[in-house]
Design a protein around this motif. Structure first.
Motif, PDB file in Angstrom:
ATOM      1  N   THR A  15      17.842  12.354 -19.045  1.00 41.16           N
ATOM      2  CA  THR A  15      17.846  10.980 -18.556  1.00 41.16           C
ATOM      3  C   THR A  15      16.443  10.584 -18.113  1.00 41.16           C
ATOM      4  N   PRO A  16      16.132   9.305 -18.070  1.00 41.51           N
ATOM      5  CA  PRO A  16      14.824   8.887 -17.563  1.00 41.51           C
ATOM      6  C   PRO A  16      14.786   8.908 -16.042  1.00 41.51           C
ATOM      7  N   ALA A  17      13.601   9.088 -15.493  1.00 41.02           N
ATOM      8  CA  ALA A  17      13.435   9.119 -14.039  1.00 41.02           C
ATOM      9  C   ALA A  17      12.157   8.391 -13.652  1.00 41.02           C
ATOM     10  N   VAL A  18      12.158   7.858 -12.429  1.00 38.75           N
ATOM     11  CA  VAL A  18      10.998   7.146 -11.899  1.00 38.75           C
ATOM     12  C   VAL A  18      10.701   7.695 -10.509  1.00 38.75           C
ATOM     13  N   SER A  19       9.443   7.681 -10.111  1.00 37.63           N
ATOM     14  CA  SER A  19       9.076   8.201  -8.796  1.00 37.63           C
ATOM     15  C   SER A  19       9.477   7.253  -7.677  1.00 37.63           C
ATOM     16  N   ALA A  20       9.960   7.835  -6.579  1.00 33.86           N
ATOM     17  CA  ALA A  20      10.207   7.075  -5.355  1.00 33.86           C
ATOM     18  C   ALA A  20       8.967   7.173  -4.477  1.00 33.86           C
ATOM     19  N   LEU A  21       8.549   6.043  -3.924  1.00 38.60           N
ATOM     20  CA  LEU A  21       7.336   5.975  -3.111  1.00 38.60           C
ATOM     21  C   LEU A  21       7.670   5.569  -1.685  1.00 38.60           C
ATOM     22  N   LEU A  22       6.801   5.947  -0.748  1.00 39.32           N
ATOM     23  CA  LEU A  22       6.832   5.388   0.601  1.00 39.32           C
ATOM     24  C   LEU A  22       5.706   4.369   0.671  1.00 39.32           C
ATOM     25  N   VAL A  23       6.084   3.115   0.924  1.00 37.97           N
ATOM     26  CA  VAL A  23       5.150   1.987   0.870  1.00 37.97           C
ATOM     27  C   VAL A  23       5.044   1.325   2.237  1.00 37.97           C
ATOM     28  N   VAL A  24       3.838   0.899   2.594  1.00 38.79           N
ATOM     29  CA  VAL A  24       3.611   0.181   3.853  1.00 38.79           C
ATOM     30  C   VAL A  24       2.773  -1.068   3.576  1.00 38.79           C
ATOM     31  N   SER A  25       2.530  -1.827   4.622  1.00 38.86           N
ATOM     32  CA  SER A  25       1.713  -3.037   4.509  1.00 38.86           C
ATOM     33  C   SER A  25       0.256  -2.750   4.833  1.00 38.86           C
ATOM     34  N   ALA A  75      -5.475   2.712   3.654  1.00 38.93           N
ATOM     35  CA  ALA A  75      -6.715   3.345   4.125  1.00 38.93           C
ATOM     36  C   ALA A  75      -6.434   4.516   5.057  1.00 38.93           C
ATOM     37  N   GLY A  76      -5.403   4.407   5.885  1.00 40.01           N
ATOM     38  CA  GLY A  76      -5.072   5.504   6.795  1.00 40.01           C
ATOM     39  C   GLY A  76      -4.569   6.722   6.061  1.00 40.01           C
ATOM     40  N   ALA A  77      -3.749   6.518   5.041  1.00 33.70           N
ATOM     41  CA  ALA A  77      -3.258   7.633   4.226  1.00 33.70           C
ATOM     42  C   ALA A  77      -4.406   8.255   3.442  1.00 33.70           C
ATOM     43  N   GLU A  78      -5.261   7.406   2.892  1.00 34.19           N
ATOM     44  CA  GLU A  78      -6.412   7.901   2.132  1.00 34.19           C
ATOM     45  C   GLU A  78      -7.303   8.768   3.013  1.00 34.19           C
ATOM     46  N   LYS A  79      -7.520   8.333   4.239  1.00 31.80           N
ATOM     47  CA  LYS A  79      -8.344   9.109   5.168  1.00 31.80           C
ATOM     48  C   LYS A  79      -7.732  10.481   5.413  1.00 31.80           C
ATOM     49  N   SER A 117      -2.565  -0.821  10.968  1.00 33.87           N
ATOM     50  CA  SER A 117      -3.879  -0.270  11.270  1.00 33.87           C
ATOM     51  C   SER A 117      -4.100   1.072  10.587  1.00 33.87           C
ATOM     52  N   GLU A 118      -5.357   1.370  10.310  1.00 31.02           N
ATOM     53  CA  GLU A 118      -5.714   2.646   9.698  1.00 31.02           C
ATOM     54  C   GLU A 118      -5.301   3.802  10.597  1.00 31.02           C
ATOM     55  N   GLU A 119      -5.467   3.649  11.895  1.00 29.58           N
ATOM     56  CA  GLU A 119      -5.133   4.716  12.830  1.00 29.58           C
ATOM     57  C   GLU A 119      -3.640   5.031  12.816  1.00 29.58           C
ATOM     58  N   LEU A 120      -2.808   3.986  12.812  1.00 27.43           N
ATOM     59  CA  LEU A 120      -1.364   4.201  12.823  1.00 27.43           C
ATOM     60  C   LEU A 120      -0.906   4.897  11.549  1.00 27.43           C
ATOM     61  N   VAL A 121      -1.346   4.416  10.392  1.00 26.94           N
ATOM     62  CA  VAL A 121      -0.894   4.995   9.129  1.00 26.94           C
ATOM     63  C   VAL A 121      -1.458   6.400   8.942  1.00 26.94           C
ATOM     64  N   TYR A 122      -2.645   6.643   9.462  1.00 28.56           N
ATOM     65  CA  TYR A 122      -3.191   8.006   9.447  1.00 28.56           C
ATOM     66  C   TYR A 122      -2.248   8.942  10.211  1.00 28.56           C
ATOM     67  N   GLY A 123      -1.821   8.513  11.391  1.00 29.65           N
ATOM     68  CA  GLY A 123      -0.921   9.334  12.195  1.00 29.65           C
ATOM     69  C   GLY A 123       0.424   9.532  11.532  1.00 29.65           C
ATOM     70  N   ILE A 124       0.944   8.483  10.905  1.00 29.82           N
ATOM     71  CA  ILE A 124       2.230   8.575  10.213  1.00 29.82           C
ATOM     72  C   ILE A 124       2.139   9.529   9.022  1.00 29.82           C
ATOM     73  N   ARG A 181       0.850  -1.187   0.000  1.00 35.96           N
ATOM     74  CA  ARG A 181       0.000   0.000   0.000  1.00 35.96           C
ATOM     75  C   ARG A 181       0.891   1.244   0.000  1.00 35.96           C
ATOM     76  N   ILE A 182       0.406   2.307  -0.612  1.00 32.22           N
ATOM     77  CA  ILE A 182       1.190   3.541  -0.743  1.00 32.22           C
ATOM     78  C   ILE A 182       0.783   4.567   0.301  1.00 32.22           C
ATOM     79  N   VAL A 183       1.781   5.244   0.851  1.00 27.25           N
ATOM     80  CA  VAL A 183       1.544   6.392   1.737  1.00 27.25           C
ATOM     81  C   VAL A 183       1.709   7.683   0.952  1.00 27.25           C
ATOM     82  N   ALA A 184       2.745   7.749   0.113  1.00 25.37           N
ATOM     83  CA  ALA A 184       2.979   8.987  -0.631  1.00 25.37           C
ATOM     84  C   ALA A 184       3.958   8.776  -1.777  1.00 25.37           C
TER      85      ALA A 184
END
Length: 336
Positions: free
Chosen positions: A261-271, A323-327, A275-282, A122-125
């Motif tokens: 040169t070509p470039a690709v986006s770096a992502l912050l990914v989680v599992s 889901a936490g990031a989306e919220k 919990s939705e609450e933890l990822v929301y806070g992060i 899952r993606i955070v950003a």
């Protein structure tokens, strides 16, 4: 108060609110990054610092850390994208930094990962663009990737997104491990081998300036290959996540020319298991004003990590937000 200021104020309030459940006991949060000579490691360390607020630390409103109360985040050096995504999928890391193209392929189980979907990703950003550096000895040049046939070429370490993408690119120019001498090395090792004359070229995708290349440029010297518009279009067709980009002149000593040169986006990914609450806070902590200061004053790429670009390309990537990031993004008015 402008849009950015409103978002930062909201992020601080959201961080404090989301963190109450974690204030009593410490919650450890491991972030997989990359090699010490690349960009993932320093950026991952900054993010870990920003989202942390260990038990007993001074509260944010009293000048203390403004992360999730009780959270202890640690940036771990790894072999980068593939390793990080695999470890997140398997529960060996809570989060990881990873290239967008590799994350898509692994989530869907496509390409090199055919039949092995990593459905928990899952993606955070979206964080920042990673520019592909094709590094050559000082004074050397090539007209196209086909000139690397028979050469000693660093293709980045096994477990990295760079290696996966580079091998796909080289194949389009008729190159495979049978007709060039590959070296699976991290960025620092590759720079050392090039300086010692043991490599003729090496690839590495990272946000500039890359510390190992800064050192190489100021000691032995180096060149960067600039791709033609036709080559960039060809690469984009093969790997859509790699888009045309440019490394400005002067980023590295002696490189007084712009490097296409070509470039690709770096992502912050989680599992998805988090919990939705933890990822929301992060997520809230990632975008508060304290983390903003850390990003602006750290690695040069930190300034490009902004909430305004946090969702760029995510909808088309095919990998869900947590889901936490989306919220958080919906409450912040960044997502409908």
């Amino acid at each position: 108060m402008n849009k950015s200021s409103k978002l930062l104020a909201f992020a601080v309030a959201a961080t404090l609110s989301a963190g109450t459940a974690f204030a009593q006991d410490p919650t450890f949060f491991r972030i997989g990054t990359g090699s010490a000579g690349g960009t993932y490691f320093p950026i991952g360390g900054t993010i870990a610092n920003g989202i942390s607020a260990p038990p007993g630390s001074r509260p944010c409103d009293e000048g203390g850390q403004c992360g999730v109360p009780g959270l202890i985040a640690i940036a771990q050096s790894t072999t980068a994208s593939v390793f990080n995504n695999t470890a997140v999928q398997n529960g060996e890391l809570e989060a990881g930094m990873a290239a967008a193209d590799v994350t898509r392929s692994m989530y869907l189980g496509e390409g090199k990962f055919d039949g092995k979907p990593h459905e928990k990703l899952r993606i955070v950003a979206n964080l920042y663009p990673e520019d592909l550096h094709l590094v050559l000895p000082e004074g050397a040049s090539i007209s196209s990737l086909s000139d690397l046939e028979g050469k000693r070429v660093g293709i980045a370490q096994a477990g990295s997104g760079t290696q996966v993408a580079v091998e796909m690119m080289l194949a389009e120019w008729g190159l495979n491990r049978d007709n060039y001498d590959e070296a699976e090395l991290n960025n620092s090792q590759s720079a050392e081998r090039l300086a010692d004359g043991q490599l003729d070229a090496y690839f590495y995708a990272a946000g500039w300036p890359v510390s190992a290349m800064v050192q190489l440029a100021t000691t032995k010297g180096m060149e960067l290959h600039t791709f033609t518009e036709e080559d960039l279009a060809k690469i984009n067709e093969v790997i859509p996540a790699y888009i045309p980009s440019m490394i400005p002149a002067g980023v590295y000593e002696g490189i007084d020319y712009e490097v296409k040169t070509p470039a690709v986006s770096a992502l912050l990914v989680v599992s998805s298991d988090l919990s939705e609450e933890l990822v929301y806070g992060i997520t809230a902590a990632l975008w508060n004003d304290n983390t903003r200061k850390l990003l602006d004053n750290g690695h040069a790429k930190g300034k490009q990590i902004t909430p305004d670009t946090a969702l760029d390309g995510i909808a088309a990537l095919g990998v869900p937000l947590h889901a936490g990031a989306e919220k958080f993004y919906k409450e912040a008015g960044l997502l409908q």
